[in-house]
Design a protein around this motif. Structure first.
Motif, short mmCIF file in Angstrom:
data_model
loop_
_atom_site.label_atom_id
_atom_site.label_comp_id
_atom_site.label_asym_id
_atom_site.label_seq_id
_atom_site.Cartn_x
_atom_site.Cartn_y
_atom_site.Cartn_z
N PRO A 187 9.20 0.37 27.82
CA PRO A 187 10.47 -0.24 28.26
C PRO A 187 10.29 -1.25 29.37
CG PRO A 187 10.74 2.12 27.92
CD PRO A 187 9.26 1.85 27.80
N SER A 188 9.37 -0.97 30.30
CA SER A 188 9.15 -1.92 31.40
C SER A 188 8.64 -3.26 30.88
CB SER A 188 8.15 -1.33 32.40
OG SER A 188 6.91 -1.04 31.76
N GLN A 189 7.78 -3.22 29.88
CA GLN A 189 7.28 -4.45 29.28
C GLN A 189 8.39 -5.18 28.53
OE1 GLN A 189 3.63 -5.91 29.02
NE2 GLN A 189 4.33 -5.13 30.98
N ALA A 190 9.23 -4.41 27.83
CA ALA A 190 10.34 -5.02 27.10
C ALA A 190 11.30 -5.72 28.04
CB ALA A 190 11.07 -3.96 26.29
N HIS A 191 11.60 -5.09 29.19
CA HIS A 191 12.48 -5.72 30.18
C HIS A 191 11.86 -7.01 30.71
CE1 HIS A 191 15.87 -3.04 30.69
NE2 HIS A 191 15.06 -1.99 30.70
N PHE A 192 10.57 -6.96 31.04
CA PHE A 192 9.93 -8.15 31.59
C PHE A 192 9.92 -9.29 30.58
CE2 PHE A 192 6.25 -10.87 32.31
CZ PHE A 192 6.43 -11.21 33.62
N ILE A 193 9.57 -8.99 29.34
CA ILE A 193 9.50 -10.03 28.30
C ILE A 193 10.89 -10.60 28.03
CG2 ILE A 193 9.00 -10.44 25.86
CD1 ILE A 193 6.73 -8.42 26.10
N ALA A 194 11.89 -9.73 27.96
CA ALA A 194 13.26 -10.19 27.72
C ALA A 194 13.73 -11.12 28.83
CB ALA A 194 14.21 -8.99 27.59
N ASN A 195 13.42 -10.79 30.09
CA ASN A 195 13.81 -11.64 31.22
C ASN A 195 13.05 -12.97 31.20
OD1 ASN A 195 15.62 -9.74 32.22
ND2 ASN A 195 14.06 -8.73 33.49
N LEU A 196 11.76 -12.91 30.84
CA LEU A 196 10.97 -14.14 30.77
C LEU A 196 11.52 -15.08 29.69
CD1 LEU A 196 7.15 -14.51 31.06
CD2 LEU A 196 8.30 -15.57 29.12
N LEU A 197 11.85 -14.54 28.53
CA LEU A 197 12.39 -15.36 27.45
C LEU A 197 13.77 -15.90 27.81
CD1 LEU A 197 11.35 -13.24 24.32
CD2 LEU A 197 10.34 -15.39 25.11
N LYS A 198 14.57 -15.09 28.50
CA LYS A 198 15.89 -15.55 28.93
C LYS A 198 15.77 -16.71 29.91
CE LYS A 198 20.17 -13.90 31.05
NZ LYS A 198 20.88 -12.71 31.65
N SER A 199 14.83 -16.60 30.82
CA SER A 199 14.60 -17.68 31.78
C SER A 199 14.12 -18.95 31.07
CB SER A 199 13.57 -17.24 32.82
OG SER A 199 13.25 -18.31 33.70
N PHE A 200 13.20 -18.77 30.11
CA PHE A 200 12.69 -19.93 29.37
C PHE A 200 13.80 -20.61 28.57
CE2 PHE A 200 11.16 -21.35 25.18
CZ PHE A 200 10.42 -22.46 25.58
N CYS A 201 14.63 -19.83 27.89
CA CYS A 201 15.70 -20.40 27.07
C CYS A 201 16.74 -21.13 27.92
CB CYS A 201 16.38 -19.31 26.25
SG CYS A 201 15.34 -18.61 24.94
N SER A 202 16.96 -20.65 29.16
CA SER A 202 17.99 -21.24 30.00
C SER A 202 17.66 -22.67 30.42
CB SER A 202 18.20 -20.38 31.25
OG SER A 202 17.03 -20.38 32.06
N PHE A 203 16.37 -22.96 30.64
CA PHE A 203 16.03 -24.32 31.07
C PHE A 203 15.46 -25.19 29.95
CE2 PHE A 203 12.02 -22.04 32.12
CZ PHE A 203 11.13 -22.80 31.39
N SER A 204 15.14 -24.61 28.80
CA SER A 204 14.55 -25.40 27.72
C SER A 204 15.57 -25.83 26.67
CB SER A 204 13.44 -24.60 27.03
OG SER A 204 13.97 -23.47 26.36
N GLY A 205 16.72 -25.16 26.62
CA GLY A 205 17.69 -25.48 25.58
C GLY A 205 17.39 -24.81 24.26
N LEU A 206 16.41 -23.92 24.23
CA LEU A 206 16.07 -23.19 23.01
C LEU A 206 16.76 -21.82 23.01
CD1 LEU A 206 12.24 -23.93 22.76
CD2 LEU A 206 14.09 -25.07 21.57
N LYS A 207 16.89 -21.25 21.85
CA LYS A 207 17.52 -19.95 21.71
C LYS A 207 16.78 -19.14 20.66
CE LYS A 207 21.98 -17.70 20.91
NZ LYS A 207 23.42 -17.90 20.59
N ILE A 208 16.68 -17.84 20.87
CA ILE A 208 16.02 -16.95 19.93
C ILE A 208 16.97 -16.62 18.79
CG2 ILE A 208 14.93 -14.70 19.62
CD1 ILE A 208 14.22 -14.75 22.57
N SER A 209 16.47 -16.75 17.57
CA SER A 209 17.24 -16.35 16.39
C SER A 209 17.00 -14.86 16.15
CB SER A 209 16.81 -17.17 15.17
OG SER A 209 17.52 -16.76 14.02
#
Length: 302
Positions: free
Chosen positions: A73-95
């Motif tokens: 779960p700790s890894q899942a939280h970290f990865i989810a936050n990293l992807l959220k941060s990346f999507c916020s400034f890149s304009g990309l979104k996960i399908s």
């Protein structure tokens, strides 16, 4: 070892109708840097296929992303936050609809449910395809090759043989038999009965078209000879498969810098073996490499 793997699809969120592929690649490069830095800092725990082998945290190709980490779960939280941060400034979104997660057998159901609630990515028991390749589990079966054969047969059937003369059919066969099966032939060994079936389908199309009537005027061996030797230049499926897999043998011997070569070398080749003392068990791709190696040794007396 309990590990997790996610297959993500990223797409651009914008009001514009067209997007720059080059800008997309630059964004993905930034994501790769973020993941690499997270691994170096110890925040991202990558996958180890072997004790001393290379670490795998991510694989990118176009808009497909594969992420590898410990199923925690700790890894899942970290990865989810990293992807959220990346999507916020890149304009990309996960399908999320097209994304899937997969874990090893040692992960319990409660952990899977926890990971799914964190990432919002559904789990699957089998990852069907990646980059057009069907991911194999265990020993290959007869049904694994039906799709390749059906693609060739459907393509030939879509052309009305009666509207093409025999030279036109030869050209059509060379184009189809060269392009369609070769994608799968790069990573797996085609049994002889599959090769014979593909060759028989193409020969029938040349001589009979779609009418299923007509005599075979030239032998199979003659058809496979080059045109300058009086043949038709029809490639034999088995030899094409051997040639494509032979490139993998060459890469194992000459391209140690490739990621897949490093993985296979560390997992299957004993130190300093150079194919002299090798592990005979392994993935379908490794089994295919061994079969081609033994065949080439017999041909060229290596």
């Amino acid at each position: 070892m309990e590990v997790g793997q996610s297959h993500l699809n990223l797409y651009v969120v914008s009001d514009k109708e067209t997007h720059s592929p080059y800008l997309f690649v630059l964004c993905m490069e930034r994501l790769g840097d973020m993941i690499t830095q997270a691994v170096q800092d110890g925040n991202w725990q990558p996958l180890h296929l072997t004790k001393d082998g290379p670490k795998i945290s991510h694989l990118f190709f176009a808009y497909d992303v594969m992420l590898f980490a410990k199923a925690k779960p700790s890894q899942a939280h970290f990865i989810a936050n990293l992807l959220k941060s990346f999507c916020s400034f890149s304009g990309l979104k996960i399908s999320l609809e097209k994304s899937r997660a997969y874990v090893s057998k040692g992960v319990c159901r409660g952990t899977k449910e926890s990971l799914e609630s964190i990432t919002e990515i559904k789990f699957t028991d089998r990852l069907e395809k990646y980059l057009g390749f069907k991911l194999r589990y265990g020993q290959t079966k007869k049904d694994d090759f039906l799709e390749t054969y059906d693609r060739v047969a459907t393509k030939l059937a879509s052309w009305k043989g009666k509207l093409l003369n025999k030279p036109g059919r030869v050209t059509m066969v060379n184009a189809v038999i060269t392009s369609l099966p070769s994608y799968d032939m790069q990573i797996q060994w085609f049994p002889q009965y599959v090769c014979d079936r593909l060759d028989r389908t193409t020969r029938n199309f040349i001589w009979q078209g779609s009418n299923e009537k007509g005599m075979h005027m030239v032998s199979r061996k003659k058809m496979a000879q080059p045109r300058k030797m009086g043949g038709l230049g029809i490639r034999t499926t088995h030899f094409q498969n051997v040639a494509l897999l032979g490139k993998l043998v060459w890469s194992v011997l000459q391209s140690e810098d490739k990621l897949w070569v490093s993985l296979f070398t560390d997992k299957y080749l004993k130190e300093g073996a150079l194919f002299l003392d090798i592990t005979t068990n392994g993935s379908p791709t490794w089994q295919a490499i061994l079969k081609v190696l033994h065949l080439l040794e017999g041909w060229f007396h290596l």
